[in-house]
Design a protein around this motif. Structure first.
Motif, mmCIF file in Angstrom:
data_model
loop_
_atom_site.group_PDB
_atom_site.id
_atom_site.type_symbol
_atom_site.label_atom_id
_atom_site.label_comp_id
_atom_site.label_asym_id
_atom_site.label_seq_id
_atom_site.Cartn_x
_atom_site.Cartn_y
_atom_site.Cartn_z
ATOM 1 N N LEU A 1 0.817 -1.220 0.000
ATOM 2 C CA LEU A 1 0.000 0.000 0.000
ATOM 3 C C LEU A 1 0.850 1.269 0.000
ATOM 4 O O LEU A 1 0.343 2.352 -0.311
ATOM 5 N N LEU A 2 2.126 1.137 0.336
ATOM 6 C CA LEU A 2 2.996 2.320 0.342
ATOM 7 C C LEU A 2 3.075 2.950 -1.043
ATOM 8 O O LEU A 2 3.210 4.154 -1.178
ATOM 9 N N ASP A 3 3.000 2.109 -2.085
ATOM 10 C CA ASP A 3 3.013 2.669 -3.442
ATOM 11 C C ASP A 3 1.621 2.540 -4.059
ATOM 12 O O ASP A 3 1.386 1.747 -4.972
ATOM 13 N N SER A 4 0.707 3.351 -3.542
ATOM 14 C CA SER A 4 -0.686 3.309 -4.014
ATOM 15 C C SER A 4 -0.787 3.649 -5.495
ATOM 16 O O SER A 4 -1.674 3.158 -6.192
ATOM 17 N N GLU A 5 0.107 4.521 -5.952
ATOM 18 C CA GLU A 5 0.060 4.953 -7.345
ATOM 19 C C GLU A 5 0.336 3.764 -8.265
ATOM 20 O O GLU A 5 -0.358 3.554 -9.262
#
Lengths: 322, 275
Positions: free
Chosen positions: A183-187
């Motif tokens: 989830l840290l890299d939602s993009e």
């Protein structure tokens, strides 16, 4: 810094109970997996009533209450759900209940800021909890009950830089940690899920998913609802708001019978699309906090981390090839 | 705090049977007039209102009256479900609930100075009717105006009185029927031949559409052959709606909300809005 000793917590709660209704969430899988959201956005709530001659009557807010025991993912979810319910316009019935509440979080994770709620108790070991006063409402409550709290130095074991040595108890399970890392890299998740629309995994899930809606009910961030009216025998008509689930068969069916998403495959993908694509598009982050409820409670054993892993692997492969 | 779900009570002051299955309702605000925006509009043509009653529910419906009229709003409803069934059981003087207007409406500024082709079918005519009323009031800002209106049978043509008034105002009306009766002298179906009756500057024309499936016929057989590009075609979309204000998620299509970003979409972008 402000702390509360473990032995004082029970006394504090007993005292609170004499003045407020106190509800304890107590871990993500207690209460059948129901999250905090039911206290602000109940499974069924009457919002209006009316008789044939009266004006529309708006349901009143509940009395002040205390909600206790939200862990780190739930505190983040609460902050996010507050944002959702205030944009692009204010959800009267959610905020009406939210205003009446004081939320106290409880975590053993090594946090450097309160992730949400009005007060957060952080387990710092040595039978002490560090107390984070996150809002004016939280501060007011602590002031009122200040005899349970004390100023204390928890820097006993400070390192050479003077930074406090707080043990990281890793209260979150391995699954949550892995999910939260994704989830840290939602993009990137948004791009991958959007790209995956024609991926064969949705066909498999279309066969596996029972379309029961449990994942959305237990999710602290899912907030689809329907509005249902009923006519009583006593001339009292009412309008209710009820949880709905985008995975249920009639979610996109209109009067006249046409269904815009007739298959489970389409509806299941839409659930992912909302969480990881539309949610990201609107708020800059995925609508998931890694609480693990949907994975633990899905009767078909669907694991969203596994699904995302497959999609991400294939998406990365495609990117590398192009 | 403003309650976005709380409707106002309005009074039905006129009911007209438009066809065997469709009735129109004139709704007046109790003790006053509807509020106008800075342009003097009560709603933008193409926007919708939520009409209903506590105990029965709400339906999204596009007003058909002139958007400049603040004494009343007119809506039309085909008897299709619980709410519209309830509306059909009412009589003049009864009170119902109203919320809105919601949504974006047709792109009036973009349409200025251009020829307009409105294609509609069945009970999709109300928002187009409001648009035509708007155009008539602002005649000097628009070029030639055509309304292509298709219905299954001559009986199912709605708002016949209005159509006559529009003709007098210079709006060109082309009616088509799928199943003509022996008295029918007009067109049958949306056919390529209709192009001959339409004289527009295709590079400076905008098309608006609202209606059921047969509209695709209008698009393929008339609008595209006329040379109107997809990005100049605006479609009013239908989806299940519950809240009307972007919360409940029922009407989403891809990244868009039909209730907030629509219901009017550029035809060019519809493909991107998957279901």
């Amino acid at each position: 810094m402000l702390i509360i000793k473990t032995e004082k917590i029970d006394e504090f709660l007993e005292e609170l109970k004499t003045n407020f209704s106190v509800f304890n969430i107590g871990g993500s899988l207690s209460d059948g997996g129901m999250s905090f959201k039911k206290y602000f956005f109940p499974p069924v709530e009457k919002i209006f009533s009316k008789t044939s001659t009266s004006n529309v009557e708006v349901m009143k807010a509940p009395k002040k209450f205390i909600l206790l025991g939200l862990d780190l993912p739930d505190l983040e979810a609460l902050t996010y759900l507050d944002e959702i319910m205030q944009n692009p316009n204010e959800d009267f019935f959610y905020l009406q209940k939210r205003k009446q509440s004081v939320v106290i979080g409880l975590t053993a994770e090594n946090i450097d800021t309160a992730p949400g709620g009005d007060i957060v108790f952080q387990d710092v070991g040595e039978t002490k909890y560090r107390v984070w006063e996150n809002t004016a409402k939280g501060k007011k409550l602590i002031k009122k009950y200040k005899r349970f709290f004390e100023e204390s130095d928890i820097n006993a074991g400070a390192d050479s830089d003077g930074a406090p040595q707080i043990p990281n108890n890793e209260s979150l399970g391995e699954w949550s940690r892995s999910m939260r890392e994704l989830l840290l890299d939602s993009e990137f998740l948004a791009k991958a899920v959007e790209w995956s629309r024609d991926h064969p995994i949705w066909d498999e899930l279309g066969k596996k998913c029972l379309g029961c809606g449990i994942c959305t009910y237990v999710c602290p961030l899912c907030h689809c609802f329907s509005i249902e009216d009923s006519v009583g025998l006593d001339d009292k008509c009412s309008r209710c708001r009820k949880w709905d689930a985008c995975t249920l068969p009639d979610f996109a069916k209109i009067a006249g019978g046409h269904n815009f998403r007739p298959s489970i495959k389409e509806r299941y993908y839409d659930w992912f699309y909302h969480k990881f694509v539309r949610g990201y598009n609107e708020y800059g982050k995925s609508q998931c906090v890694g609480c693990e409820r949907c994975k633990e409670l899905c009767p078909a054993g669907i694991d969203i981390y596994e699904i995302l892993s497959v999609i991400l692997k294939d998406y990365k492969k495609t990117l590398a090839e192009s | 705090m403003n309650n976005i779900y709380l409707p106002q009570l309005v009074k039905i002051t006129k009911i007209i049977e438009q066809s065997p299955t469709v009735k129109s309702f004139r709704l007046e605000k109790i003790g006053g007039r509807f509020e106008k925006d800075k342009d003097g509009l009560v709603f933008k043509p193409g926007q919708f209102v939520m009409v209903g009653q506590i105990g029965y529910g709400e339906s999204p419906l596009g007003p058909s009256s002139s958007p400049y009229e603040d004494k009343y709003i007119e809506i039309a409803a085909r008897k299709a479900g619980t709410v519209t069934g309830y509306l059909h059981s009412l009589k003049e003087g009864d009170k119902i609930t109203l919320r809105g207007p919601y949504g974006n409406g047709f792109p009036l500024d973009f349409m200025k100075g251009k020829d307009i082709v409105c294609a509609t079918g069945g009970c999709g005519i109300p928002p187009i009717a409001a648009l035509v009323e708007y155009i008539i009031k602002n005649k000097e800002n628009f070029g030639r105006v055509y309304v292509l209106y298709g219905a299954k049978t001559p009986d199912e043509i709605l708002m016949k009185d209005k159509i006559e008034e529009w003709k007098k105002e210079g709006v060109k009306i082309i009616l088509t029927i799928d199943k003509p009766d022996k008295n029918w002298k007009g067109q049958v179906g949306f056919v390529t031949d209709l192009i001959k009756e339409i004289d527009i500057d295709e590079a400076n024309a905008v098309a608006t559409m609202c209606g059921p499936g047969p509209m695709m016929g209008a698009l393929e057989k008339v609008l595209r052959p006329l040379g109107i590009s997809d990005r100049r075609i605006f479609v009013s979309m239908e989806r299940k709606m519950q809240c009307g204000v972007g919360k409940c998620q029922h009407c989403t299509t891809g990244k868009k909300y039909v209730c907030l970003d629509g219901p009017v979409f550029n035809y060019d972008e519809i493909e991107k809005n998957h279901d």
